[in-house]
Design a protein around this motif. Structure first.
Motif, PDB file in Angstrom:
ATOM      1  N   VAL A  65      23.720  -0.004  42.237  1.00 59.33           N
ATOM      2  CA  VAL A  65      23.970  -1.392  41.871  1.00 59.33           C
ATOM      3  C   VAL A  65      24.861  -2.026  42.932  1.00 59.33           C
ATOM      4  O   VAL A  65      25.888  -1.458  43.311  1.00 59.33           O
ATOM      5  N   GLN A  66      24.470  -3.193  43.424  1.00 61.07           N
ATOM      6  CA  GLN A  66      25.289  -3.914  44.384  1.00 61.07           C
ATOM      7  C   GLN A  66      26.410  -4.631  43.646  1.00 61.07           C
ATOM      8  O   GLN A  66      26.169  -5.560  42.882  1.00 61.07           O
ATOM      9  N   LEU A  67      27.649  -4.211  43.889  1.00 57.39           N
ATOM     10  CA  LEU A  67      28.797  -4.825  43.240  1.00 57.39           C
ATOM     11  C   LEU A  67      29.462  -5.874  44.122  1.00 57.39           C
ATOM     12  O   LEU A  67      30.019  -6.845  43.624  1.00 57.39           O
ATOM     13  N   ASP A  68      29.419  -5.669  45.415  1.00 55.33           N
ATOM     14  CA  ASP A  68      30.048  -6.600  46.351  1.00 55.33           C
ATOM     15  C   ASP A  68      29.063  -7.719  46.675  1.00 55.33           C
ATOM     16  O   ASP A  68      28.160  -7.554  47.490  1.00 55.33           O
ATOM     17  N   GLN A  69      29.252  -8.861  46.040  1.00 54.77           N
ATOM     18  CA  GLN A  69      28.311  -9.966  46.206  1.00 54.77           C
ATOM     19  C   GLN A  69      28.477 -10.701  47.534  1.00 54.77           C
ATOM     20  O   GLN A  69      27.712 -11.619  47.844  1.00 54.77           O
ATOM     21  N   SER A  70      29.480 -10.314  48.318  1.00 56.29           N
ATOM     22  CA  SER A  70      29.639 -10.928  49.639  1.00 56.29           C
ATOM     23  C   SER A  70      28.696 -10.311  50.667  1.00 56.29           C
ATOM     24  O   SER A  70      28.525 -10.848  51.767  1.00 56.29           O
ATOM     25  N   LYS A  71      28.080  -9.187  50.303  1.00 56.92           N
ATOM     26  CA  LYS A  71      27.167  -8.524  51.224  1.00 56.92           C
ATOM     27  C   LYS A  71      25.781  -9.163  51.139  1.00 56.92           C
ATOM     28  O   LYS A  71      25.270  -9.443  50.060  1.00 56.92           O
ATOM     29  N   ARG A  72      25.180  -9.375  52.309  1.00 55.66           N
ATOM     30  CA  ARG A  72      23.873 -10.023  52.396  1.00 55.66           C
ATOM     31  C   ARG A  72      22.869  -9.047  53.004  1.00 55.66           C
ATOM     32  O   ARG A  72      23.163  -8.350  53.966  1.00 55.66           O
ATOM     33  N   GLY A  91      19.284 -13.740  78.522  1.00 57.10           N
ATOM     34  CA  GLY A  91      18.694 -15.009  78.130  1.00 57.10           C
ATOM     35  C   GLY A  91      17.350 -14.922  77.437  1.00 57.10           C
ATOM     36  O   GLY A  91      16.679 -15.946  77.254  1.00 57.10           O
ATOM     37  N   ARG A  92      16.944 -13.732  77.020  1.00 61.15           N
ATOM     38  CA  ARG A  92      15.673 -13.589  76.322  1.00 61.15           C
ATOM     39  C   ARG A  92      15.817 -14.021  74.863  1.00 61.15           C
ATOM     40  O   ARG A  92      16.927 -14.030  74.317  1.00 61.15           O
ATOM     41  N   PRO A  93      14.709 -14.366  74.204  1.00 62.18           N
ATOM     42  CA  PRO A  93      14.787 -14.717  72.783  1.00 62.18           C
ATOM     43  C   PRO A  93      15.398 -13.557  71.986  1.00 62.18           C
ATOM     44  O   PRO A  93      14.998 -12.403  72.160  1.00 62.18           O
ATOM     45  N   ASP A  94      16.379 -13.873  71.140  1.00 62.41           N
ATOM     46  CA  ASP A  94      17.039 -12.839  70.345  1.00 62.41           C
ATOM     47  C   ASP A  94      16.988 -13.195  68.866  1.00 62.41           C
ATOM     48  O   ASP A  94      16.253 -14.100  68.461  1.00 62.41           O
ATOM     49  N   LEU A  95      17.778 -12.496  68.050  1.00 56.95           N
ATOM     50  CA  LEU A  95      17.672 -12.629  66.600  1.00 56.95           C
ATOM     51  C   LEU A  95      18.466 -13.782  66.014  1.00 56.95           C
ATOM     52  O   LEU A  95      18.372 -14.052  64.818  1.00 56.95           O
ATOM     53  N   ARG A  96      19.240 -14.481  66.824  1.00 56.99           N
ATOM     54  CA  ARG A  96      20.092 -15.541  66.283  1.00 56.99           C
ATOM     55  C   ARG A  96      19.299 -16.619  65.561  1.00 56.99           C
ATOM     56  O   ARG A  96      19.749 -17.153  64.532  1.00 56.99           O
ATOM     57  N   GLU A  97      18.116 -16.962  66.089  1.00 61.07           N
ATOM     58  CA  GLU A  97      17.351 -18.057  65.489  1.00 61.07           C
ATOM     59  C   GLU A  97      16.877 -17.742  64.072  1.00 61.07           C
ATOM     60  O   GLU A  97      16.534 -18.651  63.311  1.00 61.07           O
ATOM     61  N   PHE A  98      16.876 -16.455  63.702  1.00 62.11           N
ATOM     62  CA  PHE A  98      16.389 -16.075  62.375  1.00 62.11           C
ATOM     63  C   PHE A  98      17.520 -15.921  61.361  1.00 62.11           C
ATOM     64  O   PHE A  98      17.263 -15.566  60.204  1.00 62.11           O
ATOM     65  N   THR A  99      18.772 -16.140  61.771  1.00 63.02           N
ATOM     66  CA  THR A  99      19.918 -15.946  60.870  1.00 63.02           C
ATOM     67  C   THR A  99      20.638 -17.251  60.560  1.00 63.02           C
ATOM     68  O   THR A  99      21.675 -17.231  59.898  1.00 63.02           O
ATOM     69  N   ARG A 100      20.095 -18.368  60.997  1.00 61.75           N
ATOM     70  CA  ARG A 100      20.792 -19.645  60.839  1.00 61.75           C
ATOM     71  C   ARG A 100      20.880 -20.115  59.398  1.00 61.75           C
ATOM     72  O   ARG A 100      21.705 -20.962  59.058  1.00 61.75           O
ATOM     73  N   ASP A 101      20.006 -19.604  58.540  1.00 63.74           N
ATOM     74  CA  ASP A 101      20.016 -20.030  57.138  1.00 63.74           C
ATOM     75  C   ASP A 101      21.110 -19.359  56.323  1.00 63.74           C
ATOM     76  O   ASP A 101      21.297 -19.706  55.151  1.00 63.74           O
ATOM     77  N   TRP A 102      21.820 -18.410  56.909  1.00 63.87           N
ATOM     78  CA  TRP A 102      22.851 -17.687  56.176  1.00 63.87           C
ATOM     79  C   TRP A 102      24.210 -17.879  56.856  1.00 63.87           C
ATOM     80  O   TRP A 102      24.318 -17.746  58.088  1.00 63.87           O
ATOM     81  N   PRO A 103      25.249 -18.171  56.074  1.00 68.15           N
ATOM     82  CA  PRO A 103      26.576 -18.420  56.671  1.00 68.15           C
ATOM     83  C   PRO A 103      27.240 -17.145  57.194  1.00 68.15           C
ATOM     84  O   PRO A 103      28.106 -17.212  58.070  1.00 68.15           O
ATOM     85  N   GLU A 104      26.838 -15.995  56.660  1.00 67.74           N
ATOM     86  CA  GLU A 104      27.446 -14.743  57.084  1.00 67.74           C
ATOM     87  C   GLU A 104      27.012 -14.369  58.505  1.00 67.74           C
ATOM     88  O   GLU A 104      25.951 -14.779  58.964  1.00 67.74           O
ATOM     89  N   ARG A 105      27.817 -13.593  59.169  1.00 70.78           N
ATOM     90  CA  ARG A 105      27.464 -13.067  60.491  1.00 70.78           C
ATOM     91  C   ARG A 105      26.632 -11.807  60.286  1.00 70.78           C
ATOM     92  O   ARG A 105      27.157 -10.744  59.986  1.00 70.78           O
ATOM     93  N   LEU A 106      25.323 -11.937  60.430  1.00 72.22           N
ATOM     94  CA  LEU A 106      24.415 -10.828  60.187  1.00 72.22           C
ATOM     95  C   LEU A 106      24.130 -10.074  61.473  1.00 72.22           C
ATOM     96  O   LEU A 106      24.234 -10.619  62.575  1.00 72.22           O
TER      97      LEU A 106
END
Length: 263
Positions: A65-72, A91-106
Motif C-alpha cells: 500500500v502506498q502511504l506516502d502520497q507525495s510520491k509520484r 542537446g538531444r531530445p530528453d525526458l523533460r518534455e514528458f514531465t511538465r504536467d507534474w510539479p514534482e521533479r521526476l
C-alpha cells in the motif's frame, strides 16, 4: 509497528488504509480483523493498532500500500530519438518534455537507448528507482523486436538455451516468433538482464540485427494502448504491484555486466 495506542504514537491503521484509498474505514476494519493486513511483515488484527506511515510498510492481501502520497509514479511510452535522461548535455531530445504536467521533479527508472521505444517508469521515489534498476532484483522486461531475416524455430531455441556475447553468456527467459514477412520477423523476448543494449546484441549474435525495438512490459506494468510520446500516472493497482516488487528480497547472484538497464 508500535503497540502504544496514544494519539502521539502514530495513526490508527484503519484510518491510514482509508486515507490511502484502499477502502472505507469500516471496510478497512473488517480487513484488519480478517487478518488481511500486515505491518512490516506481521499480520495485525487489533483495531486499536497504530502505525507511523512515514516509516512503516503496510500491505493488504500481500499487495503493498502506498502511504506516502507525495510520491509520484508515471508510465511513459518513450518515443524513438529521445535519450533516457532528464537533461542531455549534447542537446538531444530528453525526458523533460514528458514531465511538465507534474510539479514534482521526476526521474527515470533505468534506461532505454535512444532508438528503443516503449515503457519507461518516471518517479520521484528515489528508493524505489534504485531498487528496481538494480540487476540483483531481476525485474522482468518484455520486448518486441523487428529484425532482419526470417527467424526460425532453431534460432528461438538458441535464444532460450543461451547466446555467448563478449561480456558473457545470456539466456532469454522466454522467446517466441510472432510474425514474419517480406524479409523481416517480429520476435518477443522476455529478459531479466539489464545489460547494455542486450536485446540488440543477442539478436545480432544469432544473425538477425534489430531494425525496431519496443519494450512492452516492465515487471508488473504493461504498456497497453498508451500512445508513443504520452505519459500517465500509474493506477492504484499498478502502484501497489510496483511497490510490492520493490519490497521483495533481491536475488543472490548478479549477472555479469548487469550494471545498467538499456536495450
Amino acid at each position: 509497528m508500535t503497540a502504544d495506542k496514544s494519539a502521539d504514537e502514530g495513526v490508527r491503521l484503519q484510518k491510514v488504509l482509508a486515507g490511502a484509498g484502499v477502502a472505507s474505514r469500516r471496510v478497512a476494519e473488517e480487513m484488519i480483523v480478517a487478518g488481511r493486513v500486515r505491518v512490516n511483515g506481521t499480520v495485525v488484527t487489533e483495531l486499536g493498532s497504530r502505525i507511523h506511515p512515514d516509516v512503516d510498510l503496510v500491505d493488504v492481501d500481500g499487495v503493498a500500500v502506498q502511504l506516502d502520497q507525495s510520491k509520484r509514479y508515471v508510465m511513459l511510452n518513450k518515443p524513438t530519438g529521445v535519450v533516457s535522461t532528464m537533461r542531455d548535455d549534447r542537446g538531444r531530445p530528453d525526458l523533460r518534455e514528458f514531465t511538465r504536467d507534474w510539479p514534482e521533479r521526476l526521474f527515470n527508472v533505468g534506461r532505454l537507448d535512444a532508438e528503443t521505444s516503449g515503457l519507461l517508469v518516471l518517479t520521484n521515489d528515489g528508493a524505489l528507482a534504485q531498487v528496481l534498476a538494480h540487476p540483483s532484483y531481476g525485474v522482468t522486461k518484455v520486448y518486441i523486436a523487428k529484425v532482419t531475416g526470417q527467424v526460425t524455430a532453431q534460432t528461438i531455441g538458441r535464444l532460450t538455451r543461451g547466446v555467448q556475447l563478449e561480456d558473457g553468456p545470456i539466456t532469454a527467459d522466454k522467446a517466441r516468433l510472432l510474425d514474419h514477412s517480406r524479409g523481416t520477423s517480429l520476435v518477443e523476448l522476455t529478459l531479466h538482464s539489464g545489460r547494455n543494449r542486450i536485446v540488440r546484441r543477442m539478436m545480432a549474435a544469432v544473425g538477425h540485427p534489430v531494425l525496431e525495438l519496443v519494450r512492452r512490459r516492465f515487471g508488473p506494468l504493461q504498456l497497453g494502448t498508451l500512445p508513443a510520446g504520452r505519459a500517465r500516472e500509474l493506477t492504484r493497482v499498478e502502484r501497489g504491484a510496483l511497490l510490492t516488487l520493490s519490497r521483495r528480497e533481491p536475488e543472490e547472484s548478479t549477472p555479469p555486466g548487469a550494471d545498467q538497464e538499456t536495450s
